[in-house]
Motif scaffolding. Structure first.
Motif, mmCIF file in Angstrom:
data_model
loop_
_atom_site.group_PDB
_atom_site.id
_atom_site.type_symbol
_atom_site.label_atom_id
_atom_site.label_comp_id
_atom_site.label_asym_id
_atom_site.label_seq_id
_atom_site.Cartn_x
_atom_site.Cartn_y
_atom_site.Cartn_z
ATOM 1 N N ARG A 253 36.057 42.811 33.387
ATOM 2 C CA ARG A 253 36.464 43.941 32.553
ATOM 3 C C ARG A 253 36.175 45.260 33.261
ATOM 4 N NH1 ARG A 253 35.705 43.349 26.053
ATOM 5 N NH2 ARG A 253 36.656 41.290 25.802
ATOM 6 N N LEU A 278 50.254 45.475 32.564
ATOM 7 C CA LEU A 278 49.287 45.733 31.489
ATOM 8 C C LEU A 278 49.859 45.124 30.219
ATOM 9 C CD1 LEU A 278 48.112 49.428 31.998
ATOM 10 C CD2 LEU A 278 46.620 47.443 31.740
ATOM 11 N N VAL A 299 40.290 47.039 29.998
ATOM 12 C CA VAL A 299 41.182 45.913 30.250
ATOM 13 C C VAL A 299 40.390 44.736 30.802
ATOM 14 C CG1 VAL A 299 43.234 47.339 30.618
ATOM 15 C CG2 VAL A 299 41.745 46.794 32.549
ATOM 16 N N GLU A 300 40.940 43.548 30.631
ATOM 17 C CA GLU A 300 40.307 42.325 31.111
ATOM 18 C C GLU A 300 41.336 41.522 31.914
ATOM 19 O OE1 GLU A 300 37.305 39.498 28.915
ATOM 20 O OE2 GLU A 300 39.341 38.954 28.326
ATOM 21 N N TRP A 301 40.884 40.965 33.050
ATOM 22 C CA TRP A 301 41.805 40.205 33.899
ATOM 23 C C TRP A 301 42.044 38.822 33.311
ATOM 24 C CZ3 TRP A 301 45.470 40.780 37.148
ATOM 25 C CH2 TRP A 301 45.911 39.707 37.929
ATOM 26 N N TRP A 308 46.539 42.360 33.416
ATOM 27 C CA TRP A 308 45.403 42.987 32.735
ATOM 28 C C TRP A 308 45.738 43.071 31.244
ATOM 29 C CZ3 TRP A 308 41.034 43.797 35.375
ATOM 30 C CH2 TRP A 308 41.092 43.942 36.762
#
Length: 467
Positions: A253, A278, A299-301, A308
């Motif tokens: 994150r 995104l 954002v989180e991968w 993201w």
């Protein structure tokens, strides 16, 4: 980090002492690796202009952490160890000053690079005492009594160097390539004719692996290693984190501060890498309005989506997936605007069959449009009890003083009130009175103040309320 040979008197334990010192160094290196892994990192080494301002920049003291051979070369009587590697610390305890030169061609600029490397430096050469088996009371002077001096200190050194780029038309100049074994730290831009260097001329080199000045634990609490300002454009966001992010992994994150709002599908590129989509909380491409200018976007991968995914978007719209259970939030695309707003049709309005809280647009317009008052008419206003009905009309008494006034439509349940007013007649004016009423009609009585019946043909406007 330093390793130093210590000899109490003439005890011939050189190799054992060296090994003991070596293991202590490796223990510290393993602890450093447990915190920082095997990547190269820089700490301190701030680059600032001279004061008073001149063409000189100063690089402050600091250190480099770098994965190195345990011993790239032999150390005193210890052989080289290039099989094993450890995270070594190179230190520089003083500042380094560098003088820069401006280009001489008008309209040109040049980029200088401050680069850092680690090196082992041996010092403290001296002739060491060795054990003499033939005569233990008289030590050998150096190995095999040869009198050879040997270094007694191996230090991890942080080396700071300046490398000049090639002058080019301002805006097209690029930093020089970093030398093998070095790590890029700072880029300094100097324009033709410059006589001083200011802070605005100095920038961190792309992906320079600086550790936070306040320390790792403080940075974890403050989120400084996972926050960066956006330097891209609307729908194409760019953020450079310091130190640079390692390989992207599920659950990673980061937060960036958007420079501009988005108007549709968007991407994020970090630390000069690829621009990946995104996605919203609903795992779908953005539609516009999810990101606002100066909003903080977390954002989180997600490797499955190769994208993201928004975890937080301060100030922006919050998309949701289609609901599948009670108490789930729903979106307009799933149920439609009419169902969400509870819109009634004109037919439902007329028959009172809708339990909707809101009428349709057509029904509202009809409700407030001009209606006929020369004949019977009515409107229905929906509510939770089934709808209030307002009826009205005009009627004339042909003879006598009473008449049954029929409604335009029967009230489903009851008529609760009816009133009438005289449209005008010869004096004395007649006065109305309402008698019995039901769901279909009400009785209208009219008489003059003299007690006589109202004139034949007298017209009356009436209105009735019911449900």
């Amino acid at each position: 980090m330093d390793r130093q040979i210590v000899y109490p008197g003439a005890i011939p334990l050189e190799t054992d002492l060296l090994n003991t010192n070596k293991y202590a160094m490796m223990g510290l290196a393993k602890l450093a690796a447990a915190l920082m892994g095997s990547n190269t990192y820089l700490h301190g080494l701030a680059c600032t202009p001279s004061s008073p301002a001149s063409m000189v920049v100063n690089v402050a003291k600091g250190q480099i952490y770098s994965l190195q051979n345990v011993d790239s070369t032999a150390y005193s009587s210890l052989a080289a160890d290039t099989t094993n590697t450890i995270l070594k610390q190179g230190v520089i305890l003083g500042s380094s000053a560098f003088t820069l030169t401006a280009p001489t061609t008008a309209g040109q600029s040049i980029n200088y690079l401050i680069q850092i490397t680690y090196s082992d430096t041996d010092s403290g050469a001296t002739v060491l005492p060795y054990y003499n088996a033939a005569n233990p009371s008289v030590a050998y002077s150096g190995p095999n009594n040869a009198g050879t001096a040997q270094n007694t200190v191996r230090s991890g050194v942080c080396t700071v160097a300046l490398k000049a780029g090639v002058a080019a038309t301002t805006g097209t100049q690029t930093p020089p390539a970093v030398d093998t074994g070095y790590t890029a730290a700072w880029v300094i831009t100097v324009a033709q004719g410059a006589t001083t260097i200011t802070a605005s001329n100095i920038s961190v080199a792309a992906n320079a692996p600086f550790l936070p000045a306040a320390g790792i634990f403080s940075a974890v609490q403050q989120g400084t290693m996972t926050y960066a300002p956006d330097t891209g454009a609307a729908n194409a966001y760019v953020a450079s984190f310091v130190p640079a992010l390692p390989t992207l992994a599920d659950g990673m994150r980061v937060t960036f501060k958007a420079k501009t709002a988005n108007s549709g599908a968007s991407t994020l590129a970090v630390n000069g890498g690829s621009a990946y989509p995104l996605y919203s909380h609903a795992n779908q491409a953005l539609q516009g309005g999810e990101i606002v200018a100066n909003g903080l976007i977390e954002v989180e991968w997600n490797s499955t989506l190769t994208a993201w995914v928004l975890c937080g978007n301060s100030g922006g719209a919050l998309p949701v997936a289609a609901a599948s259970q009670g108490n789930h939030a729903v979106n307009l695309g799933q149920i439609g605007a009419a169902a969400l707003l509870g819109v009634a049709t004109n037919a439902q309005m007329a028959t009172g069959t809708s339990t909707s809280l809101l009428p349709s647009v057509a029904a509202v317009m009809s409700l407030f449009s001009k209606r006929s008052f020369g004949s019977k008419d009515y409107i229905r206003i929906p509510d939770v009890a089934g709808g209030l009905i307002i009826q009205w009309g005009q009627i004339a008494i042909s003879s006598g003083n009473s008449i049954a006034v029929g409604f335009a439509t029967n009230f489903p349940t009851a008529c609760v009130m009816a009133i009438a007013c005289n449209l005008g007649s010869a004096a004395p004016i007649a006065f109305p009175a309402v008698g019995a009423m039901n769901t279909a009609y009400f009785n209208l009585y009219a008489a003059k103040s003299t007690g006589t019946a109202a004139d034949s043909g007298t017209s009356w406007n009436w209105i009735a309320l019911g449900y």
